[in-house]
Scaffold this motif. Structure first.
Motif, PDB file in Angstrom:
ATOM      1  N   SER A   1      21.346 -20.171 -28.443  1.00 28.89           N
ATOM      2  CA  SER A   1      21.877 -20.420 -27.130  1.00 28.89           C
ATOM      3  C   SER A   1      21.608 -21.447 -26.385  1.00 28.89           C
ATOM      4  CB  SER A   1      21.546 -18.813 -26.462  1.00 28.89           C
ATOM      5  OG  SER A   1      22.360 -17.803 -26.704  1.00 28.89           O
ATOM      6  N   GLY A   2      22.644 -22.072 -25.901  1.00 27.40           N
ATOM      7  CA  GLY A   2      22.221 -23.268 -25.209  1.00 27.40           C
ATOM      8  C   GLY A   2      21.692 -23.111 -23.832  1.00 27.40           C
ATOM      9  N   ARG A   3      22.461 -22.099 -23.405  1.00 30.21           N
ATOM     10  CA  ARG A   3      22.391 -21.693 -21.869  1.00 30.21           C
ATOM     11  C   ARG A   3      21.762 -20.192 -21.607  1.00 30.21           C
ATOM     12  NH1 ARG A   3      26.876 -20.995 -17.792  1.00 30.21           N
ATOM     13  NH2 ARG A   3      25.847 -21.083 -15.870  1.00 30.21           N
ATOM     14  N   ILE A   4      20.722 -20.043 -20.826  1.00 26.49           N
ATOM     15  CA  ILE A   4      20.434 -18.778 -20.444  1.00 26.49           C
ATOM     16  C   ILE A   4      21.144 -18.215 -19.538  1.00 26.49           C
ATOM     17  CG2 ILE A   4      18.189 -17.385 -20.112  1.00 26.49           C
ATOM     18  CD1 ILE A   4      17.934 -18.816 -22.568  1.00 26.49           C
ATOM     19  N   ILE A   5      21.698 -16.848 -19.881  1.00 28.91           N
ATOM     20  CA  ILE A   5      22.766 -16.070 -19.012  1.00 28.91           C
ATOM     21  C   ILE A   5      21.657 -14.791 -18.619  1.00 28.91           C
ATOM     22  CG2 ILE A   5      24.655 -14.925 -18.639  1.00 28.91           C
ATOM     23  CD1 ILE A   5      25.184 -17.740 -18.945  1.00 28.91           C
TER      24      ILE A   5
ATOM     25  N   VAL B   1      20.899 -15.015  -8.964  1.00 29.51           N
ATOM     26  CA  VAL B   1      21.316 -15.196 -10.378  1.00 29.51           C
ATOM     27  C   VAL B   1      22.603 -15.732 -10.514  1.00 29.51           C
ATOM     28  CG1 VAL B   1      21.594 -14.116 -12.737  1.00 29.51           C
ATOM     29  CG2 VAL B   1      19.542 -13.478 -11.238  1.00 29.51           C
ATOM     30  N   MET B   2      23.799 -15.261  -9.448  1.00 29.79           N
ATOM     31  CA  MET B   2      25.151 -15.536  -9.386  1.00 29.79           C
ATOM     32  C   MET B   2      25.345 -16.853  -9.351  1.00 29.79           C
ATOM     33  SD  MET B   2      28.078 -14.249 -10.295  1.00 29.79           S
ATOM     34  CE  MET B   2      27.850 -12.552 -10.304  1.00 29.79           C
ATOM     35  N   ILE B   3      24.442 -17.406  -8.550  1.00 26.53           N
ATOM     36  CA  ILE B   3      24.781 -18.817  -8.128  1.00 26.53           C
ATOM     37  C   ILE B   3      24.738 -19.860  -9.307  1.00 26.53           C
ATOM     38  CG2 ILE B   3      23.641 -20.795  -7.135  1.00 26.53           C
ATOM     39  CD1 ILE B   3      22.423 -19.077  -4.965  1.00 26.53           C
ATOM     40  N   ASN B   4      24.335 -19.364 -10.544  1.00 28.38           N
ATOM     41  CA  ASN B   4      24.204 -20.388 -11.532  1.00 28.38           C
ATOM     42  C   ASN B   4      24.928 -19.837 -12.989  1.00 28.38           C
ATOM     43  OD1 ASN B   4      22.740 -22.426 -10.514  1.00 28.38           O
ATOM     44  ND2 ASN B   4      20.903 -20.989 -10.611  1.00 28.38           N
ATOM     45  N   GLN B   5      25.803 -18.808 -12.591  1.00 30.79           N
ATOM     46  CA  GLN B   5      26.455 -17.880 -13.700  1.00 30.79           C
ATOM     47  C   GLN B   5      27.706 -17.362 -13.286  1.00 30.79           C
ATOM     48  OE1 GLN B   5      22.059 -16.114 -15.348  1.00 30.79           O
ATOM     49  NE2 GLN B   5      23.837 -14.689 -15.031  1.00 30.79           N
ATOM     50  N   ASN B   6      28.700 -17.426 -14.136  1.00 34.34           N
ATOM     51  CA  ASN B   6      30.181 -16.892 -13.661  1.00 34.34           C
ATOM     52  C   ASN B   6      30.213 -15.322 -13.675  1.00 34.34           C
ATOM     53  OD1 ASN B   6      31.414 -19.372 -13.295  1.00 34.34           O
ATOM     54  ND2 ASN B   6      31.919 -19.452 -15.617  1.00 34.34           N
ATOM     55  N   TYR B   7      29.229 -14.742 -14.391  1.00 30.20           N
ATOM     56  CA  TYR B   7      29.092 -13.574 -14.461  1.00 30.20           C
ATOM     57  C   TYR B   7      27.410 -13.139 -14.753  1.00 30.20           C
ATOM     58  CZ  TYR B   7      28.642 -13.322 -19.513  1.00 30.20           C
ATOM     59  OH  TYR B   7      28.181 -13.471 -20.930  1.00 30.20           O
ATOM     60  N   VAL B   8      27.317 -11.583 -14.404  1.00 34.44           N
ATOM     61  CA  VAL B   8      25.760 -11.382 -14.460  1.00 34.44           C
ATOM     62  C   VAL B   8      25.809 -10.238 -15.267  1.00 34.44           C
ATOM     63  CG1 VAL B   8      23.570 -10.576 -13.378  1.00 34.44           C
ATOM     64  CG2 VAL B   8      24.757 -12.579 -12.498  1.00 34.44           C
ATOM     65  N   PRO B   9      25.071 -10.095 -16.496  1.00 36.88           N
ATOM     66  CA  PRO B   9      24.963  -8.751 -17.345  1.00 36.88           C
ATOM     67  C   PRO B   9      24.161  -7.770 -16.502  1.00 36.88           C
ATOM     68  CG  PRO B   9      24.648 -10.703 -18.729  1.00 36.88           C
ATOM     69  CD  PRO B   9      24.577 -11.254 -17.001  1.00 36.88           C
TER      70      PRO B   9
ATOM     71  N   VAL C   1      28.618  -8.125 -13.584  1.00 34.51           N
ATOM     72  CA  VAL C   1      29.146  -8.306 -12.184  1.00 34.51           C
ATOM     73  C   VAL C   1      29.835  -9.604 -12.499  1.00 34.51           C
ATOM     74  CG1 VAL C   1      28.595  -8.701  -9.691  1.00 34.51           C
ATOM     75  CG2 VAL C   1      27.730  -6.864 -11.180  1.00 34.51           C
ATOM     76  N   THR C   2      30.992  -9.955 -11.907  1.00 35.81           N
ATOM     77  CA  THR C   2      31.725 -11.384 -11.840  1.00 35.81           C
ATOM     78  C   THR C   2      31.383 -11.790 -10.643  1.00 35.81           C
ATOM     79  OG1 THR C   2      33.833 -10.484 -11.245  1.00 35.81           O
ATOM     80  CG2 THR C   2      33.257 -10.422 -13.773  1.00 35.81           C
ATOM     81  N   ARG C   3      31.503 -13.404 -10.631  1.00 33.62           N
ATOM     82  CA  ARG C   3      31.399 -13.849  -9.544  1.00 33.62           C
ATOM     83  C   ARG C   3      32.665 -13.599  -8.609  1.00 33.62           C
ATOM     84  NH1 ARG C   3      30.804 -20.064 -10.442  1.00 33.62           N
ATOM     85  NH2 ARG C   3      28.397 -19.437 -10.658  1.00 33.62           N
ATOM     86  N   LYS C   4      33.720 -13.244  -9.165  1.00 36.48           N
ATOM     87  CA  LYS C   4      35.046 -13.042  -8.604  1.00 36.48           C
ATOM     88  C   LYS C   4      34.895 -11.715  -7.702  1.00 36.48           C
ATOM     89  CE  LYS C   4      39.762 -11.864  -9.336  1.00 36.48           C
ATOM     90  NZ  LYS C   4      40.945 -11.856 -10.171  1.00 36.48           N
ATOM     91  N   SER C   5      34.357 -10.734  -8.384  1.00 33.60           N
ATOM     92  CA  SER C   5      34.164  -9.528  -7.868  1.00 33.60           C
ATOM     93  C   SER C   5      33.154  -9.411  -6.356  1.00 33.60           C
ATOM     94  CB  SER C   5      33.534  -8.275  -8.698  1.00 33.60           C
ATOM     95  OG  SER C   5      32.174  -8.636  -9.110  1.00 33.60           O
TER      96      SER C   5
END
Length: 134
Positions: free
Chosen positions: A80-84, A99-107, A119-123
């Motif tokens: 993984s190149g990026r930590i989600i 966390v959401m600031i830097n990710q499109n979704y949060v597991p 949880v998606t950024r859209k929601s």
């Protein structure tokens, strides 16, 4: 606010198992049009990480993989190149937003680290806009 109100449950989320081959993972991502997908452990359901299309591209180019390699190599061979980052189902709204600031979704994981959804950024934005309009 309880973040579970924003949760897209696991049953509605596309994810990969850690024992998939690279080809299986790529085909699933392509079929659903995702660029980043959670990876979970098949036996326990624990969230392990997320992989991006860029992770696959890097490993394919760096190792000059051909089609046969993609069918043979496990997903675990793709670093993984990026930590989600994941959050607990009990996370505070502020922690989720940090966390959401830097990710499109949060597991989201339960007390045992098992993946329960995202949880998606859209929601989050939809909820925020809805709250502001009321």
């Amino acid at each position: 606010m309880n973040i579970l109100f924003l949760l897209l449950p696991k049953k509605d989320v596309d994810y990969l198992f850690e024992d998939f081959t690279i080809r299986q993972a790529l085909e699933k991502m392509k079929a659903h049009g995702y660029s980043t997908v959670p990876v979970i452990e098949r036996s326990t359901g624990k969230y392990l990480r997320s992989v991006t299309d860029g992770d696959f591209l890097r490993v394919m180019l760096d190792n000059r993989l051909d089609f046969d390699d993609l069918e043979r190599l496990p997903l675990s061979s793709v670093p993984s190149g990026r930590i989600i980052k994941a959050v607990s189902s009990y996370a505070r709204e502020k922690d989720l937003l940090d966390v959401m600031i830097n990710q499109n979704y949060v597991p989201v994981v339960d007390d045992n680290g098992s993946f329960i959804g995202i949880v998606t950024r859209k929601s989050v934005l939809t909820k925020y806009i809805s709250d502001k309009e009321q």
